[in-house]
Write a protein that holds these residues in place. Structure first.
Motif, PDB file in Angstrom:
ATOM      1  N   MET A 236       1.603  -7.111   4.890  1.00 38.36           N
ATOM      2  CA  MET A 236       2.317  -7.042   3.562  1.00 38.36           C
ATOM      3  C   MET A 236       2.323  -8.595   3.398  1.00 38.36           C
ATOM      4  SD  MET A 236       3.997  -5.488   1.562  1.00 38.36           S
ATOM      5  CE  MET A 236       3.856  -3.956   2.141  1.00 38.36           C
ATOM      6  N   PHE A 252      -5.965   9.651  -0.899  1.00 38.65           N
ATOM      7  CA  PHE A 252      -4.807   8.841  -1.426  1.00 38.65           C
ATOM      8  C   PHE A 252      -3.674   8.569  -0.394  1.00 38.65           C
ATOM      9  CE2 PHE A 252      -1.842   7.291  -4.699  1.00 38.65           C
ATOM     10  CZ  PHE A 252      -2.814   6.379  -5.271  1.00 38.65           C
ATOM     11  N   ALA A 254      -1.209   5.902   1.743  1.00 33.71           N
ATOM     12  CA  ALA A 254      -0.166   5.062   1.630  1.00 33.71           C
ATOM     13  C   ALA A 254      -0.605   3.621   1.080  1.00 33.71           C
ATOM     14  CB  ALA A 254       0.860   4.827   2.854  1.00 33.71           C
ATOM     15  N   ALA A 256      -3.706   3.425  -0.213  1.00 38.26           N
ATOM     16  CA  ALA A 256      -4.220   3.533  -1.361  1.00 38.26           C
ATOM     17  C   ALA A 256      -3.412   3.086  -2.725  1.00 38.26           C
ATOM     18  CB  ALA A 256      -5.004   4.770  -1.422  1.00 38.26           C
ATOM     19  N   ASN A 257      -2.137   3.592  -2.376  1.00 38.26           N
ATOM     20  CA  ASN A 257      -0.863   3.561  -3.575  1.00 38.26           C
ATOM     21  C   ASN A 257      -0.812   2.072  -3.700  1.00 38.26           C
ATOM     22  OD1 ASN A 257       0.825   4.813  -5.287  1.00 38.26           O
ATOM     23  ND2 ASN A 257       2.341   3.702  -4.047  1.00 38.26           N
ATOM     24  N   LYS A 258      -1.074   1.175  -3.005  1.00 37.93           N
ATOM     25  CA  LYS A 258      -0.707  -0.264  -3.099  1.00 37.93           C
ATOM     26  C   LYS A 258      -2.119  -1.094  -3.511  1.00 37.93           C
ATOM     27  CE  LYS A 258       2.942  -0.480   0.270  1.00 37.93           C
ATOM     28  NZ  LYS A 258       3.948   0.057  -0.435  1.00 37.93           N
ATOM     29  N   ALA A 259      -3.158  -0.284  -3.619  1.00 40.61           N
ATOM     30  CA  ALA A 259      -4.329  -0.870  -3.856  1.00 40.61           C
ATOM     31  C   ALA A 259      -4.525  -1.330  -5.308  1.00 40.61           C
ATOM     32  CB  ALA A 259      -5.460  -0.051  -3.642  1.00 40.61           C
TER      33      ALA A 259
ATOM     34  N   TYR B  52       2.009   7.600  -4.580  1.00 40.74           N
ATOM     35  CA  TYR B  52       2.186   8.074  -3.392  1.00 40.74           C
ATOM     36  C   TYR B  52       3.388   7.115  -2.871  1.00 40.74           C
ATOM     37  CZ  TYR B  52       1.598   9.532   1.490  1.00 40.74           C
ATOM     38  OH  TYR B  52       1.729   9.938   2.985  1.00 40.74           O
ATOM     39  N   LYS B 205       6.160  -0.348  -8.761  1.00 35.37           N
ATOM     40  CA  LYS B 205       5.218  -0.397  -9.795  1.00 35.37           C
ATOM     41  C   LYS B 205       5.799   0.813 -10.830  1.00 35.37           C
ATOM     42  CE  LYS B 205       1.210  -1.337  -6.976  1.00 35.37           C
ATOM     43  NZ  LYS B 205      -0.109  -0.721  -6.290  1.00 35.37           N
TER      44      LYS B 205
END
Lengths: 766, 249
Positions: A236, A252, A254, A256-259, B52, B205
């Motif tokens: 982080m 997808f 967790a 992946a959501n921040k990628a 997600y 986001k």
């Protein structure tokens, strides 16, 4: 290289870096903490305020964060991070917070117990400690006398298991350390990095400096769903500081959501992507020429060997767009050398090719010069652990005519492959195995094909375990010893060799409940009964004080300073000082030793078979509120997440008529069926995979909360392949379909399979 | 007026549930109830791509708390003190009330009769009736004002492993929460139908905020169905009083 040479080499390389100890305990024992702070005793304060605070070390997972236990009126009310800790600080994760309910779980194993029903039936009578230990000693001696020392085998994991390992070692068996954690988890990544970088970049810890990276690559590492506090904090910190994130995963996740770039790769094809990236980096001169020239061996061979792996070829194999693949590698290359190519941890996916996948990650790291620099892989800082006399045992292993450890060239590092022990137990070949001791691990929810494991157990003369909770392994045991949760005992000095090195001690926050006894006490008693010289100290405090003495410390003194002391870190190296702990002192892009063992010296793409028609690949992973299969019965964690859900692609679901929230049974290619489980219909998984969080679906009725809740991935993994390097067992080589309302649902193939990838051949059932 | 508030940064949150459990431990919140929760959302499609994410939820300590007027307990006068200035103010309150100096919505447990009105009124499901006690009482997040009074921070904030929870006083222009709300655009989880001024704000986001609002923004005006008697039921008051009497053998 021979097994023993390898041990020597690895030991030399690693001891130099303090990354691991090969003798006895080590690879999977990381750092940690201890010490007590004299807490305020003010009464009547709200919440956990005013509680007595005792410093210790968490063991809800193996990361072992320094903690404090908060005790009011003799009861543990809360756990927080140890404010002295330079890693997690005052913070603990969901599981760390819930350690309270491990202590107060009403289902705990309370007394030594002896089986009275049939094996596996789950009926016991309470016996005394003396009787339980005598039974164990008698049976160990008998089996050894009748079949030889190697007929004894020990499966272990974690701090509970480490003392007793030496008791088994003393019998002369070669099967005294068989960490499921190695053969079911980190084996391939450990071997890949030990032989390229020369040290254990990923074992218990991952020495990857995400916090100072400008870009991070995760290949199926789902940080955040898989929580190790300081690791997540470093990740982080990197993202907060603007690091770009590339995630490669069929699901997808967790992260992946921040990628910034997410590549939903076809399962089983990661190495194809990595090889095409290596080729592209070389062909386009994106690599660190200075680093390669000064610190790498085998570059020309590598260059030649990756030539065939083009983006066009890989795009078809991986079912990705070449432009996305290019965008991702350009982004990573731009930030070199401050690029964190995460080495991965759980690596036993497909058997063949697993070492190669992590070797490719290691090679990419070297090509970017991301070694010993901020943002790259870094070097652990050794923290010298003082020793006390006789806290272990040195014996000669017996050398049977055929050793189970020599089946695979790199197996012996952590013992005997678990699959080899199970096979030998069932067949009696190459030698009989007649007694198992199990400590700190629920082998039926950990090792593939639990049906084989149960068959093996039926052939044993004797099996015992040490457990806190009566999971499947306890159900199958003849004697169960009630282990103390980590909050009820002393055990060892823990050190952390990462970016914030420290030393600390585990100590009891509350006294043991019922008749639970500490692992040291058990080994001390067994040593006496076996007449061994090891573990002579009456109390844990005795050897801890001896160990602390060279540092001018005692337990009391350590506690007076918060239970933890820190050391400066030395993670980075100047290019001129950089000498890698390999034979050549250089990063080995071509591994000579692999070639000598008739293994691929450089990674190759080896296609793992895809699902047979009508089936889909089963993949699994972690949830942040559970650890393996160990926490499903924890009151608080169970309440957060009582059961798992099967992730099913939305397009597939609509084709087979399954809706979100429907209940199904999962059936694998061999006809094994799961408990009923709810379906999560989502666009966040490819149509050629289903995903099941690991560890649920307990088959033990004695776990009153966890029993039959959700589906067990382990009980659906019946086909596994051995990794040719170390005999680890693959976990992603099984295929499933669904049963809804009694009707079998075949899974349609939405993504056509390229001809280069073979299909799994189902066994013809009679 | 001061107003304690919390910003939850979904860009940082990894959905680990530590907040929910530190709260449970700190305040002995019995299973299956919660003061503090994490709902896992998605992966689902949004107009801004796949998302997600999570709903880390707790009492919103609303500007216009609909749980307060439904409390039927007799009002009594109480004196409140501004923790910053020492200013004192007297106010008539039922068993649940909004603190004039911190903006925290609180419950005076001694006087709660456990009728459940406030539980039913909250559109966020942030309250529960603790029926594991000898006499049931409403319970919910207090923003850990009891800990703050002793110089501590809220338990959920303290344990949050990635510092995704930022707590402070929204009336203080120098506070981080003020900046995140007024400069970074942290959002309240509201809807056209339910817009009562929640003081938990979310950053994230676009896709994550979209999914959070789609799945978790309240739409039911739950408090409108709660029947409030002008006076507390005599029976309840009597029962509550009786329960407080020492037990005789």
């Amino acid at each position: 290289m021979k097994r023993r040479e390898f041990i020597k080499l690895s030991a030399a390389g690693c001891a130099a870096l303090g990354a691991m100890e090969l003798q006895g305990r080590g690879l999977f024992r990381p750092a940690v903490a201890s010490g007590a702070t004299a807490g305020a005793t003010s009464q009547g304060l709200p919440g956990s305020l005013g509680a007595k605070e005792i410093s210790s070390v968490c063991e809800m997972c193996f990361w072992r964060c320094p903690i404090i236990g908060k005790v009011k009126d003799g009861k543990l009310v809360k756990i927080e991070g140890n404010p002295k800790s330079p890693s997690n600080g005052v913070k603990v994760c969901a599981r760390g917070n819930s350690g309270v309910q491990l202590v107060y779980d009403p289902d705990r194993v309370k007394y030594p117990m002896k089986r009275v029903g049939a094996r596996g039936e789950g009926k016991w009578a309470k016996i005394s400690w003396d009787e339980a230990l005598d039974e164990i000693v008698h049976n160990m001696q008998n089996v050894k006398k009748k079949y030889g020392p190697n007929a004894l085998a020990y499966f272990d994991h974690g701090a509970s298991a480490e003392f007793m390992r030496d008791i088994f070692k003393a019998t002369g068996t070669e099967n005294y350390t068989n960490e499921p954690a190695f053969f079911q988890c980190v084996g391939p990544v450990a071997i890949a990095y030990l032989n390229t970088a020369g040290y254990l970049v990923s074992g218990t810890r991952q020495y990857i400096d995400m916090g100072n990276a400008k870009a991070i690559l995760l290949v199926a590492s789902h940080i955040g769903e898989n929580i190790h506090v300081s690791h997540v904090q470093e990740y982080m910190k990197g993202l907060e500081s603007g690091a770009k994130l590339v995630v490669v995963d069929p699901r997808f996740s967790a992260p992946a959501n921040k990628a910034d770039i997410y590549l939903p790769i076809r399962p089983g094809t990661d190495t194809a992507l990595l090889l095409s990236w290596i080729n592209y980096v070389i062909q386009n001169n994106l690599y660190d020429k200075e680093f390669v020239k000064n610190h790498c061996e085998g570059f020309d061979k590598l260059k030649e060997s990756v030539k065939p792996y083009t983006f066009q070829w890989a795009a078809k194999i991986c079912d990705l767009k070449p432009e996305d693949m290019k965008k991702a590698i350009d982004l990573l290359a731009k930030t070199r050398p401050h690029v964190a190519i995460h080495p991965g941890r759980h690596a036993t996916w497909y058997g063949r090719g697993d070492v190669g996948r992590h070797q490719a990650l290691s090679i990419l790291t070297a090509l970017f010069g991301a070694v010993g620099v901020p943002g790259g892989i870094y070097f652990p800082t050794p923290v010298k652990k003082p020793k006390a006399a006789n806290m272990g045992i040195e014996v000669k292993e017996s050398e049977p005519p055929v050793s189970l450890k020599t089946t695979y060239p790199y197996a012996s590092m952590l013992g005997t492959p678990t699959a080899e022990i199970i096979k030998a137990t069932i067949t009696g070949k190459p030698y009989p195995i007649k007694l198992w001791g199990i400590n700190g691990v629920n082998i039926l929810q950990t090792i593939p094909n639990p049906y084989d494991t149960m068959d093996a157990i039926k052939k044993l003369d004797f099996i015992f375990c040490s457990e806190m909770l009566p999971g499947e392994t306890a159900i199958w045991s003849d004697i169960i010893l009630p282990d103390t949760p980590y909050l009820e005992r002393y055990d060892a000095i823990y050190t952390y060799e990462g970016l914030t090195p420290y030393m600390t001690v585990r100590q009891p926050v509350v006294p043991p409940l019922f008749e639970a006894k500490s692992p040291y006490w058990v080994s001390h008693q067994l040593a006496k009964k076996f007449n061994l010289s090891c573990f002579p100290y009456e109390k844990e405090q005795d050897y801890l004080n001896i160990q602390l003495k060279p540092m001018n410390l005692t337990l009391d003194k350590l506690n007076a300073q918060g239970g933890l002391i820190t050391f400066p870190a030395k993670p980075y190296r100047d290019s001129k000082d950089l000498k890698l702990p390999t034979d050549s002192g250089k990063y080995e892009l071509y591994v000579e030793d692999f070639a000598k063992n008739k293994l691929d010296p450089m990674p190759k793409f080896i296609a793992t078979p895809a699902a047979p028609v009508g089936y889909v690949r089963l993949v699994y992973g972690r949830m942040p509120m559970h650890t393996f299969s160990r926490t499903m019965n924890n009151l608080w964690l169970h309440n957060e997440c009582p059961e798992n859900e099967l992730w099913l692609n939305d397009e597939v679901a609509s084709k087979i008529g399954v809706k979100d929230g429907d209940t199904v049974v999962i059936e694998n290619h061999a006809g094994k069926q799961s408990y009923p489980v709810k379906v999560k219909v989502t666009p966040g998984i490819r149509p050629d995979a289903v995903y099941l969080p690991h560890g649920f679906g307990s088959t033990s009725p004695l776990l009153t909360k966890a029993y039959k809740k959700g589906a067990s991935d382990e009980f659906l993994i019946t086909n596994y392949e051995a990794d040719p390097f170390m005999g680890a067992s693959s976990h992603r080589t099984d295929f499933v379909r669904l049963i809804k309302d009694g009707k079998t649902l075949n899974i349609p193939e939405i993504k056509p399979l390229p001809p280069d990838i073979p299909r799994f051949e189902m066994k013809k059932t009679a | 007026m001061n107003q304690y508030a919390m910003v939850i940064d979904l860009n940082r949150c990894v959905g680990c549930h530590a907040c929910a459990l530190a709260c449970r431990a700190e305040w002995q919140v019995p299973v299956p109830y919660h003061r503090n929760w994490v709902d896992r959302l998605g992966p689902d499609k949004t107009p801004n791509g796949l998302s997600y994410t999570f709903w880390p939820g707790l009492c919103n300590h609303c500007d216009h708390p609909v749980c307060v007027p439904v409390c039927p307990v007799d009002k009594v006068e109480r004196e409140f003190k501004n923790p910053k200035t020492g200013e004192v103010k007297k106010m008539m309150i039922a068993a649940t009330y909004k603190d004039p100096f911190t903006g925290a919505t609180l419950i005076e447990k001694d006087r709660c009769i456990g009728c459940g009105n406030c539980v039913a009124a909250c559109p966020y499901g942030a309250r529960y009736l603790n029926d594991k006690l000898d006499e049931p009482k409403a319970d919910k997040c207090t923003f850990c004002v009891e800990r703050i009074a002793h110089g501590e921070i809220p338990a959920c904030v303290k344990t949050c492993i990635v510092n995704a929870r930022i707590f402070g006083d929204l009336s203080d222009k120098k506070s981080e929460v003020y900046k995140l709300v007024h400069e970074k655009g942290a959002k309240r989880l509201s809807s056209k139908e339910v817009n009562i001024g929640p003081n938990i704000y979310y950053l994230g986001k676009k896709k994550d905020i979209y999914l959070l609002f789609e799945k978790c923004a309240p739409h039911k005006r739950t408090w409108e169905n709660v029947k409030v008697m002008n006076e507390p039921s005599k029976r309840d008051t009597l029962l509550a009083a009786l329960k407080k009497l020492p037990k005789f053998i």
